[in-house]
Design an enzyme around this catalytic site. Structure first.
Site, short mmCIF file in Angstrom:
data_model
loop_
_atom_site.label_atom_id
_atom_site.label_comp_id
_atom_site.label_asym_id
_atom_site.label_seq_id
_atom_site.Cartn_x
_atom_site.Cartn_y
_atom_site.Cartn_z
N ASN A 14 -19.55 59.44 -12.11
CA ASN A 14 -19.38 59.31 -13.56
C ASN A 14 -20.55 58.58 -14.18
O ASN A 14 -21.07 58.96 -15.24
CB ASN A 14 -18.09 58.53 -13.88
CG ASN A 14 -16.83 59.33 -13.62
OD1 ASN A 14 -16.89 60.53 -13.42
ND2 ASN A 14 -15.70 58.66 -13.63
N ARG A 50 -16.15 76.65 -16.60
CA ARG A 50 -16.62 76.17 -15.28
C ARG A 50 -15.90 76.94 -14.18
O ARG A 50 -14.68 76.85 -14.08
CB ARG A 50 -16.35 74.67 -15.10
CG ARG A 50 -17.08 73.77 -16.07
CD ARG A 50 -16.83 72.30 -15.73
NE ARG A 50 -17.24 71.40 -16.79
CZ ARG A 50 -18.47 70.93 -16.95
NH1 ARG A 50 -19.41 71.30 -16.11
NH2 ARG A 50 -18.75 70.10 -17.93
N ARG A 62 -22.33 71.64 -18.94
CA ARG A 62 -23.27 70.68 -18.38
C ARG A 62 -23.10 70.49 -16.88
O ARG A 62 -22.00 70.27 -16.38
CB ARG A 62 -23.12 69.35 -19.09
CG ARG A 62 -24.17 68.36 -18.66
CD ARG A 62 -24.90 67.61 -19.68
NE ARG A 62 -24.42 67.54 -21.01
CZ ARG A 62 -25.24 67.50 -22.05
NH1 ARG A 62 -26.54 67.62 -21.87
NH2 ARG A 62 -24.76 67.37 -23.26
N HIS A 80 -15.60 76.50 -25.55
CA HIS A 80 -14.84 75.64 -24.66
C HIS A 80 -13.39 76.08 -24.57
O HIS A 80 -12.59 75.51 -23.83
CB HIS A 80 -14.94 74.18 -25.18
CG HIS A 80 -14.43 73.15 -24.23
ND1 HIS A 80 -13.30 72.40 -24.48
CD2 HIS A 80 -14.91 72.73 -23.03
CE1 HIS A 80 -13.11 71.57 -23.48
NE2 HIS A 80 -14.06 71.73 -22.58
N TYR A 109 -6.96 68.31 -11.11
CA TYR A 109 -6.83 68.11 -12.55
C TYR A 109 -5.43 68.54 -12.98
O TYR A 109 -4.95 69.60 -12.57
CB TYR A 109 -7.83 68.98 -13.33
CG TYR A 109 -9.27 68.53 -13.31
CD1 TYR A 109 -9.82 67.86 -12.23
CD2 TYR A 109 -10.11 68.82 -14.38
CE1 TYR A 109 -11.14 67.47 -12.21
CE2 TYR A 109 -11.45 68.43 -14.37
CZ TYR A 109 -11.96 67.77 -13.28
OH TYR A 109 -13.27 67.39 -13.26
N ARG A 163 -6.80 59.45 -21.74
CA ARG A 163 -7.33 59.11 -20.42
C ARG A 163 -8.66 58.37 -20.50
O ARG A 163 -8.88 57.37 -19.84
CB ARG A 163 -7.53 60.37 -19.58
CG ARG A 163 -7.95 60.05 -18.14
CD ARG A 163 -8.55 61.25 -17.44
NE ARG A 163 -9.93 61.49 -17.84
CZ ARG A 163 -10.41 62.67 -18.20
NH1 ARG A 163 -9.64 63.72 -18.24
NH2 ARG A 163 -11.67 62.81 -18.54
N HIS A 195 -5.78 65.73 -17.54
CA HIS A 195 -6.70 66.59 -18.30
C HIS A 195 -6.07 67.38 -19.44
O HIS A 195 -6.78 67.93 -20.26
CB HIS A 195 -7.37 67.56 -17.31
CG HIS A 195 -8.59 68.22 -17.84
ND1 HIS A 195 -8.62 69.57 -18.17
CD2 HIS A 195 -9.82 67.75 -18.14
CE1 HIS A 195 -9.82 69.89 -18.62
NE2 HIS A 195 -10.57 68.81 -18.61
#
Length: 686
Positions: free
Chosen positions: A45, A376, A406, A436, A469, A565, A593
């Site tokens: 992270n 992703r 990213r 997204h 997730y 979160r 998530h």
């Protein structure tokens, strides 16, 4: 009240979130190897934070108007950079102390992480052979003294900075060398053992153990090696040659990250000062850059893949993902979904339903069209394979794939090129907007009429992340919702036309406006004595206009419950501003998530699952979808699972109680992730 007192700065809030991850590594109730993996997550992270957020602040500071600029929270860029560095230095020190404690506790379980000077004769031969066969061929070794310029060091790669002292007559000469730690070799080398004890040596120490083998052509007096790491700005430059395709620009941008400006330099604090000075000068690292002393090992993100060594008692017990009640993987999903909507909550329930849906569509002769958004993909993606299978079976397949996801750009490009070769029509987002949204729909010819089926999710269509997730996915044959999804795909193709939607709330055109309208409606209901309230579960809340709207609702007396979160720039529980807002964060075994928005709506709740967080980028600068839930049973599931999480009192942190203070409630202990699994398990047994 000024901005400094109304909001928490986004970057400082993010560092608080990463501290919550570090708390998991420190928590002795967490299994030992899982604690090591949380240390890896913390480090990973932090790498991404410096590559993206810290780099962005540096660009602001270095811009022409950066000196007088104030960021959210009323802080200047230069002051914020200094605060970040101070916090990170403290967190890094804490993480090293935690790592030391974990390694000591591993010895109680006969697991030993040894250094190069702790190797015995039996182990030495194995390590020399392993080095010659596996490591030596992969090493890149750079002799620095005779180079005018140091080759660009890879972003976030780890290097051993070697100092070799040679005797030249009566004088001593220092030679400085860099060894790149190869990422192609496992960082943790398990040493064979003839007894119950298990020994591991880090690749870094294995190389240290074999320094003489590397430099045996030199006649040196002494040699030492300390680790360094550089982190670079990860911003992609997509300007330039108009003759190049979008994919080519993305590929070049990913490759050019090696040329990004350095934003962090981390070094072993025991390194000799002359070696450090030499390295900083050679790499042109300026004093104002974030230079952070660290421990012996960097790239602790590798601990995310620490071997389990067959020690199941040192790991979380694996859960068996449950089936969705009433939806069989053995029969036709489309026939079942035609009858009613179904909700998947991964990883408590199996993600296999998503793959099965696409595989069935790929084989069904009546299915003529498949459209899906991809953000992703897994490294080995059954989703992509199913779409390629559909194209081979003559179906028209349209994929909106986001190449600027990213750090997943290269993986997405790989699949984009493969899908393109198979005849799949690719859409590379919308100019100026990331896509997204998480949605899929198919068109099936039934009785000479087109009927649509599909699914909408809060998370990526990625088999690997679906194991760790938590995310909601709605399977539906609601023709109104699916017609709206089709309109989103039409917007991808002709994006100068803004569509109108009857069911979905779509960013960037409608989300902010519609959410504000629904908040206003809740305020009016409360004033008129009707049931009213707001419950949101998101990853991040940083949009200050949305925060102001929630403050307005709080001042009107509206009860607001927020589960956030990560980043939270809202300050709850402040008299006259936010006393009716409660906010918690849950960090535990799985990464929370889902985005879930619940409006009480006078006793008939309006509930949406969404791909959008309450961040400016999600509201105004991305294509996002919030989907209404109409099925009563699914509504109840969402209300129940929200409440389970809200009642968490083991892994929840209370934002109103100071920095990362655990939420305490008298009575029965509730660990929401375990309780959620039990909730679905019980539904199977009733």
């Amino acid at each position: 009240m000024n901005k400094q007192n109304k909001y928490i700065n986004r970057e400082l809030s993010w560092l608080q979130f990463n501290e919550r991850v570090l708390q998991e590594a420190e928590d002795t109730s967490v299994p030992l190897i899982e604690r090591l993996r949380f240390l890896g997550i913390f480090s990973n992270n932090l790498d991404e934070f410096f590559r993206v957020r810290y780099a962005a602040i540096k660009r602001i500071e270095n811009s022409t108007d950066g000196k007088g600029k104030r960021l959210l929270g009323g802080i200047s860029p230069s002051r914020l950079l200094k605060e970040i560095t101070q916090i990170v230095i403290k967190q890094q020190a804490d993480s090293l102390e935690i790592l030391s404690k974990i390694q000591h506790q591993l010895k109680d379980h006969d697991i030993y992480i040894i250094k190069e000077d702790e190797v015995d004769e039996t182990q030495a031969q194995f390590l020399r052979d392993y080095f010659l066969q596996k490591v030596s061929p992969a090493l890149v070794t750079i002799m620095l003294n005779d180079l005018d310029d140091v080759p660009k060091l890879k972003d976030s790669a780890a290097y051993l900075s070697v100092k070799m002292i040679q005797k030249k007559g009566k004088k001593f000469e220092n030679r400085y060398i860099l060894i790149e730690i190869p990422s192609s070799v496992n960082r943790f080398v398990v040493i064979p053992s003839e007894n119950s004890k298990k020994y591991i040596i880090l690749l870094d120490d294995l190389i240290r153990f074999n320094l003489d083998s590397i430099f045996n052509i030199f006649n040196y007096e002494s040699i030492s090696a300390h680790m360094i790491k550089i982190t670079r700005d990860a911003q992609l430059d997509l300007e330039g040659d108009f003759n190049k395709s979008y994919i080519e620009k993305i590929m070049e941008g990913v490759k050019d990250r090696v040329d990004g400006d350095p934003v962090r330099f981390v070094y072993d604090s025991t390194i000799d000062q002359d070696t450090l000075d030499f390295m900083l000068e050679k790499m042109q690292i300026e004093n104002e850059d974030s230079i952070i002393p660290g421990g012996r090992y960097h790239n602790r993100r590798d601990y995310m893949k620490f071997p389990d060594l067959g020690s199941k008692h040192l790991l979380y017990e694996k859960i068996n993902p449950l089936p969705i009640e009433g939806l069989s993987l053995q029969g036709s999903l489309l026939r079942s979904i035609e009858q009613k909507d179904y909700l998947l909550y991964a990883p408590y329930q199996t993600f296999s339903y998503v793959v099965k849906f696409l595989r069935e569509a790929a084989l069904d002769p009546k299915v003529k069209f498949i459209g899906i958004t991809i953000y992703r993909l897994a490294e080995v993606s059954h989703i992509a394979s199913s779409l390629i299978n559909a194209a081979k079976n003559g179906k028209k397949v349209v994929v909106s794939i986001e190449l600027q996801a990213r750090f997943d750009e290269a993986n997405n490009i790989k699949y984009a090129e493969r899908m393109q070769r198979e005849g799949i029509h690719l859409i590379f987002g919308v100019t100026g907007l990331k896509v997204h949204a998480k949605a899929c729909f198919i068109e099936r010819l039934e009785n000479e009429k087109v009927k649509r089926y599909g699914f909408i999710s809060t998370g990526n269509f990625n088999e690997n992340t679906a194991k760790i997730y938590t995310d909601y996915t709605l399977f539906t044959a609601d023709q109104g919702i699916l017609k709206d999804i089709k309109k989103v795909f039409e917007f991808f193709e002709v994006n100068y036309k803004v569509k109108k939607y009857k069911h979905l709330i779509v960013s960037p055109h409608y989300t902010r406006e519609r959410f504000e309208e629904m908040i206003d409606y809740e305020i009016d209901n409360h004033k008129n004595g009707k049931p009213a309230g707001i419950k949101f579960k998101v990853n991040s809340l940083s949009d200050y206009l949305m925060i102001d709207k929630l403050y307005e609702a709080s001042r009107a007396g509206l009860a607001i419950q927020l589960i956030i979160r990560g980043i939270n720039c809202l300050i709850p529980g402040v008299k006259g501003m936010s006393e009716n807002i409660e906010a918690i964060s849950v960090v535990d075994k799985f990464l929370e998530h889902p985005r879930l928005y619940i409006f009480e709506n006078a006793g008939n709740p309006k509930i949406f699952i969404s791909s959008a967080d309450l961040m400016t980028r999600n509201l105004d600068h991305r294509v996002e979808i919030s989907c209404p839930i109409y099925d009563k049973d699914i509504k109840q599931q969402l209300l129940d699972t929200f409440d389970i999480c809200w009642n968490e009192n083991i892994k929840a942190r209370d934002f109103s109680k100071g920095k990362n203070t655990y939420k305490k409630i008298k009575g029965k202990e509730v660990r929401s992730q375990f309780a959620t699994y039990d909730y679905y398990l019980q539904k199977q047994n009733t």
